[in-house]
Scaffold this motif. Structure first.
Motif, PDB file in Angstrom:
ATOM      1  N   LYS A 121      -0.285   2.743  -7.375  1.00  0.00           N
ATOM      2  CA  LYS A 121      -1.241   2.521  -6.095  1.00  0.00           C
ATOM      3  C   LYS A 121      -0.714   3.055  -4.759  1.00  0.00           C
ATOM      4  CE  LYS A 121      -3.020  -1.187  -3.172  1.00  0.00           C
ATOM      5  NZ  LYS A 121      -2.889  -2.813  -3.193  1.00  0.00           N
ATOM      6  N   GLN A 122       0.622   2.961  -4.494  1.00  0.00           N
ATOM      7  CA  GLN A 122       1.153   3.488  -3.055  1.00  0.00           C
ATOM      8  C   GLN A 122       1.500   4.965  -3.294  1.00  0.00           C
ATOM      9  OE1 GLN A 122       1.146   1.632  -0.693  1.00  0.00           O
ATOM     10  NE2 GLN A 122       0.606  -0.240  -1.763  1.00  0.00           N
ATOM     11  N   ASN A 138       5.759  -5.995  -2.724  1.00  0.00           N
ATOM     12  CA  ASN A 138       5.224  -5.854  -1.334  1.00  0.00           C
ATOM     13  C   ASN A 138       5.843  -5.062  -0.483  1.00  0.00           C
ATOM     14  OD1 ASN A 138       7.415  -7.563  -1.150  1.00  0.00           O
ATOM     15  ND2 ASN A 138       6.439  -8.896   0.435  1.00  0.00           N
ATOM     16  N   LYS A 139       7.073  -4.539  -0.792  1.00  0.00           N
ATOM     17  CA  LYS A 139       7.909  -3.557  -0.097  1.00  0.00           C
ATOM     18  C   LYS A 139       7.738  -2.111  -0.508  1.00  0.00           C
ATOM     19  CE  LYS A 139      10.693  -7.009   2.131  1.00  0.00           C
ATOM     20  NZ  LYS A 139      12.305  -7.257   2.228  1.00  0.00           N
ATOM     21  N   VAL A 140       6.963  -1.830  -1.820  1.00  0.00           N
ATOM     22  CA  VAL A 140       6.794  -0.402  -2.298  1.00  0.00           C
ATOM     23  C   VAL A 140       6.274   0.550  -1.215  1.00  0.00           C
ATOM     24  CG1 VAL A 140       5.995   0.864  -3.965  1.00  0.00           C
ATOM     25  CG2 VAL A 140       6.850  -1.361  -4.591  1.00  0.00           C
ATOM     26  N   THR A 197       4.489  -4.260 -11.392  1.00  0.00           N
ATOM     27  CA  THR A 197       5.367  -3.208 -10.521  1.00  0.00           C
ATOM     28  C   THR A 197       5.041  -1.843 -10.654  1.00  0.00           C
ATOM     29  OG1 THR A 197       7.224  -4.893 -10.250  1.00  0.00           O
ATOM     30  CG2 THR A 197       7.699  -2.579  -9.730  1.00  0.00           C
ATOM     31  N   LEU A 198       4.982  -1.487 -11.958  1.00  0.00           N
ATOM     32  CA  LEU A 198       4.312  -0.133 -12.205  1.00  0.00           C
ATOM     33  C   LEU A 198       2.991   0.144 -11.398  1.00  0.00           C
ATOM     34  CD1 LEU A 198       5.452   0.511 -15.713  1.00  0.00           C
ATOM     35  CD2 LEU A 198       6.437   1.504 -13.937  1.00  0.00           C
ATOM     36  N   GLN A 199       2.318  -0.624 -11.614  1.00  0.00           N
ATOM     37  CA  GLN A 199       0.796  -0.465 -10.975  1.00  0.00           C
ATOM     38  C   GLN A 199       0.873  -0.366  -9.251  1.00  0.00           C
ATOM     39  OE1 GLN A 199      -0.624  -3.978 -13.089  1.00  0.00           O
ATOM     40  NE2 GLN A 199      -2.289  -2.929 -14.031  1.00  0.00           N
ATOM     41  N   VAL A 221      15.102   3.067   4.298  1.00  0.00           N
ATOM     42  CA  VAL A 221      13.793   3.678   5.380  1.00  0.00           C
ATOM     43  C   VAL A 221      14.858   4.244   6.489  1.00  0.00           C
ATOM     44  CG1 VAL A 221      11.921   3.483   6.661  1.00  0.00           C
ATOM     45  CG2 VAL A 221      11.909   2.506   4.339  1.00  0.00           C
ATOM     46  N   MET A 222      15.557   3.088   7.047  1.00  0.00           N
ATOM     47  CA  MET A 222      16.263   3.741   8.331  1.00  0.00           C
ATOM     48  C   MET A 222      17.333   4.912   8.142  1.00  0.00           C
ATOM     49  SD  MET A 222      19.585   3.395   9.505  1.00  0.00           S
ATOM     50  CE  MET A 222      20.306   2.005   8.801  1.00  0.00           C
TER      51      MET A 222
END
Length: 219
Positions: free
Chosen positions: A98-99, A72-74, A92-94, A51-52
């Protein structure tokens, strides 16, 4: 040095093989040099670091998440990540779906297969991969697209062992392509074994130290 290394590697790669320059732990200046030399695809294994770098570098870079993914970091990378290599569970795919939906995006994913003898390597069994791809629930996830498979071979100098692992994943990939036309990427091979991986069917390689030099470990 980076520019020369990059050009040397690119000159050896077949046309059908995509190079992911693994820039984890490397400073912005090194990535910018590789960018200026024409590289556009970079791989990171920590979301916070990616991200940075995304914020600081040109926006036409294609960012690949190559490390083990914490669900939790997606959300922190869902607005820009191009390809996630290490998907090793349906949950994880779900979460990615979602995100991605929140940003009105479709995120490309690779299912990570466990091919190494080492138990520490993450990944799905071949049977679990078959199960996920044939699942009716998968079609309900409209904001992800599974575009291939990824595998990490055993950390060894035993070429026979590496070849066996790479060929086993290539065999699964070929099998699944018959019923899944969206599967186009087979991501295998890193700095130490990418040439063998390509010979065994890989069309995407993840190369870091051969381009940037030894890793800078951040405490």
């Amino acid at each position: 040095m980076i520019t020369n290394n990059l050009n040397d590697i690119k000159s050896q790669l077949p046309e059908n093989v995509t190079l992911v320059a693994v820039s984890k732990t490397k400073p912005i200046i090194d990535i910018q040099e590789a960018y200026d030399a024409g590289q556009r695809i970079f791989g990171e294994n920590k979301i916070q670091e990616m991200v940075m770098k995304y914020d600081a570098l040109p926006k036409d870079i294609e960012w690949h998440m190559i490390g083990h993914l914490q669900r939790n970091k997606v959300k922190y990378m869902a607005h820009f990540v191009d390809l996630i290599h290490g998907v090793d569970s349906f949950k994880t795919l779900q979460e990615i779906n979602k995100q991605a939906k929140k940003h009105n995006r479709i995120i490309n994913c690779l299912l990570q297969a466990h091919i190494a003898e080492e138990q520490t390597k993450f990944g799905l069994s071949f049977e679990k991969i078959r199960e996920i791809l044939s699942s009716e629930v998968l079609s309900e996830l409209k904001n992800i697209k599974i575009v291939g498979l990824m595998g990490m071979a055993t950390f060894t100098d035993n070429e026979k062992q590496l070849k066996k692992e790479f060929l086993s994943l290539n065999s699964l990939f070929s099998e699944l392509q018959k019923t899944n036309e969206e599967l186009i990427i087979l991501s295998m091979g890193m700095s130490g074994d990418y040439q063998l991986a390509i010979a065994c069917g890989s069309n995407m390689v993840r190369i870091g130290s051969s381009i940037f030099g030894s890793r800078n470990y951040i405490a």
